[in-house]
Design an enzyme around this catalytic site. Structure first.
Site, PDB file in Angstrom:
ATOM      1  N   GLN A 167       0.828  -1.214   0.000  1.00 16.99           N
ATOM      2  CA  GLN A 167       0.000   0.000   0.000  1.00 16.99           C
ATOM      3  C   GLN A 167       0.866   1.269   0.000  1.00 16.99           C
ATOM      4  O   GLN A 167       1.756   1.413   0.840  1.00 16.99           O
ATOM      5  CB  GLN A 167      -0.884  -0.090   1.260  1.00 16.99           C
ATOM      6  N   HIS A 197      -0.047  12.766   0.453  1.00 12.34           N
ATOM      7  CA  HIS A 197      -1.202  12.263   1.222  1.00 12.34           C
ATOM      8  C   HIS A 197      -1.452  13.169   2.444  1.00 12.34           C
ATOM      9  O   HIS A 197      -1.346  12.726   3.601  1.00 12.34           O
ATOM     10  CB  HIS A 197      -0.868  10.837   1.660  1.00 12.34           C
ATOM     11  N   GLU A 207      -5.650  15.025  -1.044  1.00  7.45           N
ATOM     12  CA  GLU A 207      -4.338  14.603  -1.532  1.00  7.45           C
ATOM     13  C   GLU A 207      -4.160  14.919  -3.017  1.00  7.45           C
ATOM     14  O   GLU A 207      -4.861  14.358  -3.857  1.00  7.45           O
ATOM     15  CB  GLU A 207      -4.197  13.091  -1.326  1.00  7.45           C
TER      16      GLU A 207
HETATM   17  O1  TA6 Z   1      -5.666   7.920   0.376  1.00  5.83           O
HETATM   18  C1  TA6 Z   1      -6.677   7.154   0.872  1.00  5.83           C
HETATM   19  C2  TA6 Z   1      -6.139   5.801   1.289  1.00  5.83           C
HETATM   20  O2  TA6 Z   1      -5.577   5.158   0.191  1.00  5.83           O
HETATM   21  C3  TA6 Z   1      -7.281   5.014   1.944  1.00  5.83           C
HETATM   22  O3  TA6 Z   1      -7.752   3.978   1.147  1.00  5.83           O
HETATM   23  C4  TA6 Z   1      -6.745   4.625   3.302  1.00  5.83           C
HETATM   24  O4  TA6 Z   1      -6.427   3.310   3.433  1.00  5.83           O
HETATM   25  C5  TA6 Z   1      -5.612   5.603   3.509  1.00  5.83           C
HETATM   26  O5  TA6 Z   1      -5.109   5.956   2.269  1.00  5.83           O
HETATM   27  C6  TA6 Z   1      -4.518   5.297   4.517  1.00  5.83           C
HETATM   28  O6  TA6 Z   1      -3.624   4.335   4.078  1.00  5.83           O
HETATM   29  P1  TA6 Z   1      -2.497   3.802   5.038  1.00  5.83           P
HETATM   30  O7  TA6 Z   1      -1.725   2.794   4.256  1.00  5.83           O
HETATM   31  O8  TA6 Z   1      -1.635   4.972   5.417  1.00  5.83           O
HETATM   32  O9  TA6 Z   1      -3.181   3.205   6.242  1.00  5.83           O
END
Ligand code: TA6
Length: 313
Positions: free
Chosen positions: A84, A167, A271
């Site tokens: 992610q 972000h 973001e």
């Molecule tokens: O930017 C939104 C997002 O992608 C959400 O889907 C949410 O999961 C958030 O970012 C936070 O992500 P993280 O990996 O920092 O917990």
């Protein structure tokens, strides 16, 4: 304190991690952890914090810091095969002591140049050579500017493709009292509905439940109006066509270990991003993506804040 140190200083932060402190003469400041090139504080002339950082944030690699401004690169969210949001937010960056010149030089002395290059391990998960240069500048009026320059330094002749986001977690007094202006009537991909495409209806964006949307082809200027604080954040962006809006609300907040159960009320992520159309760079090519965030005081105008005054300026 010397003049240089007054404006830019490297000190030890939480858990002994290095952080850069930027200060402007009128009193504003910003703090950036070398871990992630992560902005964790941005204060105005009165010393008021403008970014949200969780009380439960973990300042320990490899966990990304919860709040502030994580850099999502080379992958936004789960739009690819990497973890992610990619790996830039959980690598230790270096000071870039001799960055290539910028076309326009800023009047501010409060800035830092950081650089990230892939390690051997990074190349195993993302087999591309790159130089990611990030300049973070605190302007004389307290505005925070971030310019990313990403260059393909592959010697195998191969292009690479990435997605990107700043972000940013803005600090808000009460999420239920906040409006976002500039995204109404736009198309978005809804992360809560299998990334399906919808069109935003209504006047302005307000919040009463979990939101996780990627607005597409957004204007260069977006405003977040905080009624209670009588403060408006203005985001200006360049090279970043999309805008992600995220608030986890109560249920999801409880599932995030490094976020307090009620903290979602005091944060809003808007973001500046490039997600829908990934960026492709051939060897030797460079991409640039810039965000500038600032605040303006906003006053009530027949019971409502007047966004046109903000967005029109
Ligand atoms: O930017 C939104 C997002 O992608 C959400 O889907 C949410 O999961 C958030 O970012 C936070 O992500 P993280 O990996 O920092 O917990």
């Amino acid at each position: 304190m010397s003049i240089e140190k007054l404006h830019v200083e490297v000190v030890k932060g939480i858990n002994g991690l290095d952080k850069v402190v930027l200060r402007e003469s009128r009193g504003s400041s910003a703090e950036i952890y070398m871990y992630g090139a992560h902005v964790t504080s941005w204060k105005n002339d009165n010393g008021e914090e403008l970014l949200f950082v969780s009380n439960k944030a973990i300042f320990k690699p490899p966990k990304a810091i919860r709040g502030g401004i994580p850099i999502c690169f080379p992958q936004f969210s789960s739009h690819g095969s990497l973890d992610q949001h990619g790996f830039a937010r959980n690598r230790v960056w270096s000071i870039d002591s001799d960055p290539p010149p910028f076309p326009t030089s800023s009047a501010s002395k409060a800035f830092v140049d950081l650089i990230l290059k892939p390690s051997e391990d990074d190349l195993k998960i993302w087999p591309h050579s790159f130089e990611f240069r990030l300049r973070i500048t605190l302007g004389p009026g307290g505005d925070l500017m971030m310019t990313s320059r990403i260059r393909n330094t592959n010697t195998d002749g191969k292009p690479f493709t990435f997605t990107f986001a700043y972000h940013t977690y803005f600090s808000v007094s009460d999420i239920s009292e906040v409006r976002v202006e500039g995204l109404e009537t736009l198309d978005y991909l809804d992360n809560l509905q299998n990334k399906e495409r919808f069109t935003e209806q209504g006047d302005a964006i307000t919040f009463e439940s979990e939101v996780d949307k990627i607005y597409l082809s957004t204007p260069t200027k977006i405003a977040i109006l905080d009624h209670e604080k009588k403060r408006t954040y203005v985001i200006r962006k360049d090279g970043l066509p999309d805008a992600v809006v995220w608030n986890p609300w109560d249920k999801r907040a409880k599932a995030i270990v490094d976020l307090g159960d009620d903290e979602y009320k005091h944060m809003l992520c808007v973001e500046a991003a490039a997600v829908e159309k990934p960026i492709t760079l051939k060897p030797g090519e460079e991409w640039r993506g810039r965000q500038e965030i600032s605040t303006v005081p906003s006053s009530y105008c027949s019971g409502q804040l007047d966004p046109r005054k903000v967005l029109g300026s």
